[in-house]
Design a protein around this motif. Structure first.
Motif, PDB file in Angstrom:
ATOM      1  N   UNK A  27       0.860  -1.177   0.000  1.00  0.00           N
ATOM      2  CA  UNK A  27       0.000   0.000   0.000  1.00  0.00           C
ATOM      3  C   UNK A  27       0.895   1.226   0.000  1.00  0.00           C
ATOM      4  N   UNK A  28       0.698   2.100  -0.971  1.00  0.00           N
ATOM      5  CA  UNK A  28       1.524   3.301  -1.103  1.00  0.00           C
ATOM      6  C   UNK A  28       0.640   4.534  -1.119  1.00  0.00           C
ATOM      7  N   UNK A  29       0.993   5.493  -0.297  1.00  0.00           N
ATOM      8  CA  UNK A  29       0.259   6.770  -0.273  1.00  0.00           C
ATOM      9  C   UNK A  29       0.919   7.811  -1.165  1.00  0.00           C
ATOM     10  N   UNK A  30       2.218   7.784  -1.228  1.00  0.00           N
ATOM     11  CA  UNK A  30       2.987   8.792  -1.944  1.00  0.00           C
ATOM     12  C   UNK A  30       2.719   8.737  -3.449  1.00  0.00           C
ATOM     13  N   UNK A  31       2.503   9.894  -4.041  1.00  0.00           N
ATOM     14  CA  UNK A  31       2.355   9.992  -5.484  1.00  0.00           C
ATOM     15  C   UNK A  31       1.029   9.497  -6.028  1.00  0.00           C
ATOM     16  N   UNK A  32       0.029   9.378  -5.191  1.00  0.00           N
ATOM     17  CA  UNK A  32      -1.261   8.931  -5.671  1.00  0.00           C
ATOM     18  C   UNK A  32      -2.256  10.084  -5.659  1.00  0.00           C
ATOM     19  N   UNK A  33      -3.243   9.983  -6.518  1.00  0.00           N
ATOM     20  CA  UNK A  33      -4.236  11.050  -6.600  1.00  0.00           C
ATOM     21  C   UNK A  33      -5.109  11.068  -5.361  1.00  0.00           C
ATOM     22  N   UNK A  34      -5.572  12.214  -5.017  1.00  0.00           N
ATOM     23  CA  UNK A  34      -6.501  12.453  -3.905  1.00  0.00           C
ATOM     24  C   UNK A  34      -5.927  12.099  -2.540  1.00  0.00           C
ATOM     25  N   UNK A  36      -5.473   9.275  -1.177  1.00  0.00           N
ATOM     26  CA  UNK A  36      -6.039   8.097  -0.547  1.00  0.00           C
ATOM     27  C   UNK A  36      -5.112   6.896  -0.650  1.00  0.00           C
ATOM     28  N   UNK A  37      -4.177   6.934  -1.557  1.00  0.00           N
ATOM     29  CA  UNK A  37      -3.247   5.840  -1.710  1.00  0.00           C
ATOM     30  C   UNK A  37      -3.685   4.824  -2.751  1.00  0.00           C
ATOM     31  N   UNK A  49      -1.411  -1.099 -10.523  1.00  0.00           N
ATOM     32  CA  UNK A  49      -1.688  -0.097  -9.500  1.00  0.00           C
ATOM     33  C   UNK A  49      -3.200   0.020  -9.352  1.00  0.00           C
ATOM     34  N   UNK A  50      -3.653  -0.094  -8.113  1.00  0.00           N
ATOM     35  CA  UNK A  50      -5.083  -0.027  -7.811  1.00  0.00           C
ATOM     36  C   UNK A  50      -5.326   1.162  -6.899  1.00  0.00           C
ATOM     37  N   UNK A  51      -5.588   2.346  -7.476  1.00  0.00           N
ATOM     38  CA  UNK A  51      -5.831   3.525  -6.638  1.00  0.00           C
ATOM     39  C   UNK A  51      -7.174   3.420  -5.919  1.00  0.00           C
ATOM     40  N   UNK A  52      -7.230   4.068  -4.786  1.00  0.00           N
ATOM     41  CA  UNK A  52      -8.468   4.094  -4.018  1.00  0.00           C
ATOM     42  C   UNK A  52      -9.550   4.801  -4.818  1.00  0.00           C
ATOM     43  N   UNK A  53     -10.740   4.282  -4.714  1.00  0.00           N
ATOM     44  CA  UNK A  53     -11.892   4.846  -5.410  1.00  0.00           C
ATOM     45  C   UNK A  53     -12.854   5.385  -4.356  1.00  0.00           C
ATOM     46  N   UNK A  57     -11.752   2.424  -0.814  1.00  0.00           N
ATOM     47  CA  UNK A  57     -12.431   1.381  -1.578  1.00  0.00           C
ATOM     48  C   UNK A  57     -11.565   1.004  -2.782  1.00  0.00           C
ATOM     49  N   UNK A  58     -11.327  -0.302  -2.937  1.00  0.00           N
ATOM     50  CA  UNK A  58     -10.502  -0.823  -4.026  1.00  0.00           C
ATOM     51  C   UNK A  58     -11.320  -1.905  -4.722  1.00  0.00           C
ATOM     52  N   UNK A  59     -12.234  -1.474  -5.586  1.00  0.00           N
ATOM     53  CA  UNK A  59     -13.249  -2.374  -6.129  1.00  0.00           C
ATOM     54  C   UNK A  59     -12.667  -3.589  -6.838  1.00  0.00           C
ATOM     55  N   UNK A  60     -11.627  -3.420  -7.652  1.00  0.00           N
ATOM     56  CA  UNK A  60     -11.074  -4.563  -8.383  1.00  0.00           C
ATOM     57  C   UNK A  60     -10.520  -5.620  -7.434  1.00  0.00           C
ATOM     58  N   UNK A  61      -9.958  -5.189  -6.326  1.00  0.00           N
ATOM     59  CA  UNK A  61      -9.454  -6.138  -5.336  1.00  0.00           C
ATOM     60  C   UNK A  61     -10.602  -6.709  -4.515  1.00  0.00           C
TER      61      UNK A  61
END
Length: 84
Positions: A27-34, A36-37, A49-53, A57-61
């Motif tokens: 889980x990475x927070x740095x460099x992600x949009x919004x 949220x990680x 890469x599965x950004x938080x939605x 929330x990580x729907x694909x996972x």
């Protein structure tokens, strides 16, 4: 939507699959949009890469879980298909 049991780490069953194949799932927070990680899977030179939605929330996972302690029957194949 629940992705972890009280005894396990977040997305532990998926992380176990990746780690058994000598990959990483972090889980990475740095460099992600919004801010949220995102969950990042690296395996055999591939990365997904599965950004938080919306929050955490990580729907694909999440879709790979039937419940807290059970993955869908072909979760491993579906997870590996998400790697690019």
């Amino acid at each position: 939507m629940k992705t972890q049991s009280k005894k396990s780490r977040p997305y532990g069953m998926l992380r176990d699959i990746v780690e058994q194949l000598n990959g990483t799932m972090d889980y990475e927070r740095k460099g992600t949009s919004r801010g949220w990680g995102a969950w990042v899977i690296r395996l055999n030179g591939k990365e997904a890469i599965f950004p938080a939605e919306g929050g955490l929330k990580f729907q694909k996972l999440d879709d790979l879980y039937l419940n807290d302690d059970e993955l869908v029957p072909d979760a491993r194949e579906q997870l590996l298909a998400l790697l690019k």
